[in-house]
Design a protein around this motif. Structure first.
Motif, PDB file in Angstrom:
ATOM      1  N   ILE A 417       3.115  -8.201   0.321  1.00 44.11           N
ATOM      2  CA  ILE A 417       4.236  -9.144   0.395  1.00 44.11           C
ATOM      3  C   ILE A 417       4.080  -9.981   1.650  1.00 44.11           C
ATOM      4  O   ILE A 417       3.810  -9.456   2.738  1.00 44.11           O
ATOM      5  N   LEU A 418       4.232 -11.290   1.476  1.00 43.35           N
ATOM      6  CA  LEU A 418       4.334 -12.177   2.633  1.00 43.35           C
ATOM      7  C   LEU A 418       5.780 -12.649   2.722  1.00 43.35           C
ATOM      8  O   LEU A 418       6.262 -13.376   1.849  1.00 43.35           O
ATOM      9  N   ASP A 419       6.488 -12.201   3.759  1.00 36.95           N
ATOM     10  CA  ASP A 419       7.858 -12.654   3.997  1.00 36.95           C
ATOM     11  C   ASP A 419       7.774 -14.031   4.641  1.00 36.95           C
ATOM     12  O   ASP A 419       7.363 -14.174   5.793  1.00 36.95           O
ATOM     13  N   LEU A 420       8.160 -15.063   3.892  1.00 39.04           N
ATOM     14  CA  LEU A 420       8.001 -16.429   4.372  1.00 39.04           C
ATOM     15  C   LEU A 420       9.048 -16.808   5.415  1.00 39.04           C
ATOM     16  O   LEU A 420       8.913 -17.846   6.065  1.00 39.04           O
ATOM     17  N   GLY A 421      10.069 -15.983   5.551  1.00 39.52           N
ATOM     18  CA  GLY A 421      11.029 -16.216   6.625  1.00 39.52           C
ATOM     19  C   GLY A 421      10.511 -15.698   7.946  1.00 39.52           C
ATOM     20  O   GLY A 421      10.634 -16.361   8.988  1.00 39.52           O
ATOM     21  N   LEU A 422       9.906 -14.517   7.916  1.00 39.51           N
ATOM     22  CA  LEU A 422       9.368 -13.906   9.124  1.00 39.51           C
ATOM     23  C   LEU A 422       7.894 -14.225   9.337  1.00 39.51           C
ATOM     24  O   LEU A 422       7.362 -13.951  10.410  1.00 39.51           O
ATOM     25  N   MET A 423       7.212 -14.766   8.307  1.00 40.87           N
ATOM     26  CA  MET A 423       5.764 -14.988   8.319  1.00 40.87           C
ATOM     27  C   MET A 423       5.045 -13.695   8.681  1.00 40.87           C
ATOM     28  O   MET A 423       4.261 -13.628   9.631  1.00 40.87           O
ATOM     29  N   GLU A 424       5.335 -12.670   7.889  1.00 41.71           N
ATOM     30  CA  GLU A 424       4.749 -11.354   8.136  1.00 41.71           C
ATOM     31  C   GLU A 424       4.302 -10.737   6.812  1.00 41.71           C
ATOM     32  O   GLU A 424       5.049 -10.694   5.838  1.00 41.71           O
ATOM     33  N   PHE A 425       3.045 -10.265   6.797  1.00 40.10           N
ATOM     34  CA  PHE A 425       2.492  -9.553   5.647  1.00 40.10           C
ATOM     35  C   PHE A 425       2.813  -8.065   5.741  1.00 40.10           C
ATOM     36  O   PHE A 425       2.885  -7.495   6.843  1.00 40.10           O
ATOM     37  N   SER A 426       2.993  -7.432   4.620  1.00 39.49           N
ATOM     38  CA  SER A 426       3.112  -5.975   4.566  1.00 39.49           C
ATOM     39  C   SER A 426       2.566  -5.488   3.236  1.00 39.49           C
ATOM     40  O   SER A 426       2.699  -6.166   2.210  1.00 39.49           O
ATOM     41  N   LYS A 427       1.941  -4.323   3.263  1.00 37.67           N
ATOM     42  CA  LYS A 427       1.431  -3.717   2.036  1.00 37.67           C
ATOM     43  C   LYS A 427       2.555  -2.960   1.351  1.00 37.67           C
ATOM     44  O   LYS A 427       3.365  -2.302   2.000  1.00 37.67           O
ATOM     45  N   VAL A 428       2.588  -3.039   0.019  1.00 32.88           N
ATOM     46  CA  VAL A 428       3.682  -2.442  -0.736  1.00 32.88           C
ATOM     47  C   VAL A 428       3.247  -1.084  -1.279  1.00 32.88           C
ATOM     48  O   VAL A 428       2.207  -0.972  -1.938  1.00 32.88           O
ATOM     49  N   ASP A 429       4.048  -0.074  -1.006  1.00 30.50           N
ATOM     50  CA  ASP A 429       3.860   1.234  -1.642  1.00 30.50           C
ATOM     51  C   ASP A 429       4.642   1.207  -2.947  1.00 30.50           C
ATOM     52  O   ASP A 429       5.875   1.205  -2.944  1.00 30.50           O
ATOM     53  N   VAL A 430       3.917   1.162  -4.062  1.00 28.71           N
ATOM     54  CA  VAL A 430       4.556   0.989  -5.355  1.00 28.71           C
ATOM     55  C   VAL A 430       4.749   2.337  -6.038  1.00 28.71           C
ATOM     56  O   VAL A 430       4.079   3.321  -5.729  1.00 28.71           O
ATOM     57  N   SER A 431       5.678   2.361  -6.974  1.00 29.58           N
ATOM     58  CA  SER A 431       5.875   3.524  -7.833  1.00 29.58           C
ATOM     59  C   SER A 431       5.571   3.118  -9.269  1.00 29.58           C
ATOM     60  O   SER A 431       5.527   1.930  -9.598  1.00 29.58           O
ATOM     61  N   GLY A 432       5.366   4.108 -10.116  1.00 29.22           N
ATOM     62  CA  GLY A 432       4.981   3.821 -11.490  1.00 29.22           C
ATOM     63  C   GLY A 432       3.486   3.575 -11.587  1.00 29.22           C
ATOM     64  O   GLY A 432       2.801   3.352 -10.579  1.00 29.22           O
ATOM     65  N   ALA A 433       2.951   3.634 -12.796  1.00 31.00           N
ATOM     66  CA  ALA A 433       1.521   3.414 -13.012  1.00 31.00           C
ATOM     67  C   ALA A 433       1.206   1.929 -12.878  1.00 31.00           C
ATOM     68  O   ALA A 433       1.682   1.122 -13.675  1.00 31.00           O
ATOM     69  N   PRO A 434       0.393   1.539 -11.897  1.00 37.20           N
ATOM     70  CA  PRO A 434       0.107   0.114 -11.692  1.00 37.20           C
ATOM     71  C   PRO A 434      -0.921  -0.381 -12.701  1.00 37.20           C
ATOM     72  O   PRO A 434      -1.618   0.401 -13.353  1.00 37.20           O
ATOM     73  N   PRO A 435      -1.049  -1.703 -12.850  1.00 39.33           N
ATOM     74  CA  PRO A 435      -2.128  -2.250 -13.681  1.00 39.33           C
ATOM     75  C   PRO A 435      -3.488  -1.847 -13.115  1.00 39.33           C
ATOM     76  O   PRO A 435      -3.636  -1.599 -11.925  1.00 39.33           O
ATOM     77  N   SER A 436      -4.476  -1.762 -13.980  1.00 41.71           N
ATOM     78  CA  SER A 436      -5.833  -1.489 -13.520  1.00 41.71           C
ATOM     79  C   SER A 436      -6.340  -2.667 -12.696  1.00 41.71           C
ATOM     80  O   SER A 436      -5.820  -3.777 -12.810  1.00 41.71           O
ATOM     81  N   PRO A 437      -7.347  -2.466 -11.842  1.00 45.32           N
ATOM     82  CA  PRO A 437      -7.883  -3.584 -11.054  1.00 45.32           C
ATOM     83  C   PRO A 437      -8.319  -4.728 -11.963  1.00 45.32           C
ATOM     84  O   PRO A 437      -8.946  -4.504 -12.999  1.00 45.32           O
ATOM     85  N   ARG A 438      -8.004  -5.955 -11.534  1.00 44.33           N
ATOM     86  CA  ARG A 438      -8.302  -7.111 -12.374  1.00 44.33           C
ATOM     87  C   ARG A 438      -8.234  -8.405 -11.570  1.00 44.33           C
ATOM     88  O   ARG A 438      -7.651  -8.455 -10.485  1.00 44.33           O
ATOM     89  N   SER A 439      -8.812  -9.439 -12.142  1.00 44.86           N
ATOM     90  CA  SER A 439      -8.679 -10.795 -11.617  1.00 44.86           C
ATOM     91  C   SER A 439      -8.523 -11.732 -12.805  1.00 44.86           C
ATOM     92  O   SER A 439      -8.661 -11.332 -13.957  1.00 44.86           O
ATOM     93  N   TRP A 440      -8.206 -13.004 -12.509  1.00 43.37           N
ATOM     94  CA  TRP A 440      -8.019 -14.024 -13.534  1.00 43.37           C
ATOM     95  C   TRP A 440      -6.966 -13.627 -14.563  1.00 43.37           C
ATOM     96  O   TRP A 440      -7.056 -13.968 -15.739  1.00 43.37           O
ATOM     97  N   HIS A 441      -5.983 -12.876 -14.106  1.00 46.82           N
ATOM     98  CA  HIS A 441      -4.837 -12.547 -14.944  1.00 46.82           C
ATOM     99  C   HIS A 441      -3.792 -13.654 -14.794  1.00 46.82           C
ATOM    100  O   HIS A 441      -3.946 -14.567 -13.992  1.00 46.82           O
ATOM    101  N   ALA A 442      -2.733 -13.570 -15.593  1.00 43.28           N
ATOM    102  CA  ALA A 442      -1.640 -14.539 -15.499  1.00 43.28           C
ATOM    103  C   ALA A 442      -0.406 -13.841 -14.958  1.00 43.28           C
ATOM    104  O   ALA A 442      -0.214 -12.636 -15.165  1.00 43.28           O
ATOM    105  N   CYS A 443       0.428 -14.593 -14.246  1.00 42.70           N
ATOM    106  CA  CYS A 443       1.605 -14.030 -13.609  1.00 42.70           C
ATOM    107  C   CYS A 443       2.730 -15.054 -13.651  1.00 42.70           C
ATOM    108  O   CYS A 443       2.485 -16.258 -13.453  1.00 42.70           O
TER     109      CYS A 443
END
Length: 549
Positions: A417-443
């Motif tokens: 996540i890039l917080d555009l108010g604070l201009m700070e990156f942070s890595k997200v600890d997610v729950s649930g089964a994430p998508p498999s590694p991929r590129s050129w996907h749509a969002c």
């Protein structure tokens, strides 16, 4: 015992050419044809008993600056090499294919290459197509840190008549968040490239295509393609720009306008937009600013050409113009661009490096200020994503969610996540089964607290699965929808159509009050299946229907 020989072929229309053997220097040679081929297959025929057991034969090209370049090796266990030229790679200076033998010539067995020598790779005769070599097994898991150069490349962004871009990842069953893809070509000192979509012998696939509101028809819809940019204009109109399709050719119908209410396409020739239009390209972005009612097209690549220009379309007058922006920004492709408070936030992507260096992936953030026509780099705090391309970036509230992408040979399914108010990156600890590694996907965004990921490419196959990410509890949920899961696709476009109609019973609180845009429909177009098929279908899905799954 059959004589030992080495052959080379650079086209499916070519008879394999036998290389000349020089016993004094113990090497095999042949002159490279003009024009230089985009791919080479080199293989041995016969028994290796003429050589010592530890013999390795290097496959090199010579004649350029800096000495010979090694493309790979032949061994008794690996007797065939398939190599492809990388995007933007110029090897016109290379003149000779040379294979020096690293080993000893034994007294037993016939003398290798003693019959019928040939000195040049010929392209005049024809033979049935060769079967491609089996890909080597996947290498071990590898971590990636920070900015790094790309090694193997894969899609033919430059397979010109087409461009080629990297192909990535691994098995969907892998639980690693950063994994190493199976490569389709031998590792080389110079970045080679793996094809994302194999060239088709005809138009893109149409059989089995899901029902769409704009079925493909000659002249009535865009041709099948991938790598295009699709931009929604106020929810009523969408603009399609660029892309690459059948036989890896850049589309000859690069620009289309879609009326979303009727789902009818209008070719650019009938739109009559004035001014300098963007050259056809892939890996670029198109971003609409509802305040100024302008579309900003940035970056991308075409064959050996890379772009860092900014084209602007004023949708009120339907006029194109370019800006001579101050500041520096590299030529980028397969980056992400997001609009926040009137500025464009560009993250990641591929940038060219001087020959013979491999192209690089960026982990930098650049901001374009349209009002002052200037590029600048902000000071960003926190733990940012590793360098990557082909990722997605979705803006929810004031936070930019960066997911997936890859930097050869590492493919990602991590979230930052890039917080555009604070201009700070942070890595997200997610729950649930994430998508498999991929590129050129749509969002695309579904609401002010969720977005959806669909399809993509994992290095082996195009994907057809979908996932919803909830930004409130940072959780992934698999989405099963009959249309989204009908066909695998990658390099496609998915945008959110919004409406500004006032909610029933809502009252404005200020004179200049305007209702916030509300997402109501997903618009999906194009992409490819990694089997030579390129889609031209247009699909619309009500967001309420997606959220109810």
């Amino acid at each position: 015992m059959e004589d030992f020989s080495i052959y080379a072929v650079c086209s499916t229309d070519q008879v394999p050419c036998k290389l000349r053997c020089d016993l004094e220097s113990l090497q095999f040679t042949a002159a490279l044809p003009d024009p230089r081929p985009d791919a080479l297959v080199v293989f041995s025929r016969g028994d290796w008993c003429s050589f010592s057991a530890d013999t390795v034969i290097d496959v090199q090209v010579t004649g350029g600056e800096g000495g010979p370049r090694t493309l790979g090796t032949l061994t008794p266990k690996n007797r065939c090499l398939y190599w492809e030229r990388g995007v933007g790679e110029n090897w016109e200076d290379w003149e000779t294919l040379r294979l020096p033998v690293q080993g000893k010539l034994l007294g037993k067995g016939p003398v290798p290459g003693s019959k019928d020598p040939q000195t040049a790779l010929c392209k005049t005769e024809k033979t049935p197509k060769l079967q491609p070599p089996h890909p080597p097994p996947a290498p071990a898991v590898k971590e990636s840190h920070g900015k790094r150069k790309r090694g193997m490349r894969v899609k033919e962004e430059g397979e010109e008549g087409g461009d080629e871009e990297n192909a990535c990842p691994n098995s969907p069953a892998s639980s690693s968040k950063r994994t190493t893809p199976r490569r389709r070509v031998k590792p080389t000192a110079r970045a080679s490239q793996t094809r994302l979509f194999e060239p088709a012998q005809g138009p893109g696939k149409s059989e089995g295509a899901p029902a769409s509101t704009a079925p493909a028809s000659t002249g009535g819809t865009p041709s099948g393609r991938w790598g295009q940019a699709l931009c929604s204009i106020g929810g009523q109109t969408a603009l399609l720009i660029g892309g690459q399709g059948s036989r890896m050719q850049f589309c000859k119908d690069p620009m289309w306008k879609l009326h979303t209410e009727t789902c009818s396409w209008v070719a650019a020739e009938t739109v009559a937009a004035a001014g300098p239009t963007p050259e056809c390209r892939i890996g670029h972005t198109a971003t609409f600013d509802p305040e100024t009612e302008r579309i900003y097209v940035f970056g991308g690549s075409k064959n050996k050409k890379w772009f860092n220009d900014v084209h602007i379309l004023a949708t009120k007058t339907w006029r194109w113009f370019t800006v001579e922006a101050m500041g520096k920004v590299p030529a980028l492709a397969y980056h992400s661009t997001s609009l926040f408070r009137g500025e464009l936030f560009v993250f990641g992507g591929v940038f060219p490096m001087p020959h013979p260096e491999p192209d690089g992936c960026s982990d930098s953030l650049y901001i374009f200020d349209p009002q002052h026509e200037i590029w600048y780099q902000p000071i960003v705090l926190g733990e940012g994503p590793a360098a990557r391309s082909g990722h997605s970036a979705c803006l929810i509230q004031r936070k930019l969610y960066v997911f997936g992408g890859w930097d050869t040979p590492v493919c990602f399914n991590d979230m930052h996540i890039l917080d555009l108010g604070l201009m700070e990156f942070s890595k997200v600890d997610v729950s649930g089964a994430p998508p498999s590694p991929r590129s050129w996907h749509a969002c695309a965004a579904l609401s002010d607290s969720s977005f959806v990921i669909h399809g993509g490419y994992d290095g082996n196959i195009a994907l057809k699965d979908s996932f919803i990410f909830n930004t409130v509890n940072n959780s992934w949920t698999a989405l099963v929808h009959p249309i989204l899961s009908a066909l695998p696709r990658a390099g496609h476009s998915m945008v959110t159509l919004t409406t500004t109609e006032e909610e029933a019973g809502s009252e404005p609180t200020e004179e200049d009050w305007r209702p916030e845009p509300r997402p109501h429909t997903l618009l999906i177009f194009g992409g490819g299946d990694n089997e030579g098929g390129f889609y031209s279908d247009t699909m619309t899905l009500p967001i309420d229907e997606v959220l109810d799954q």
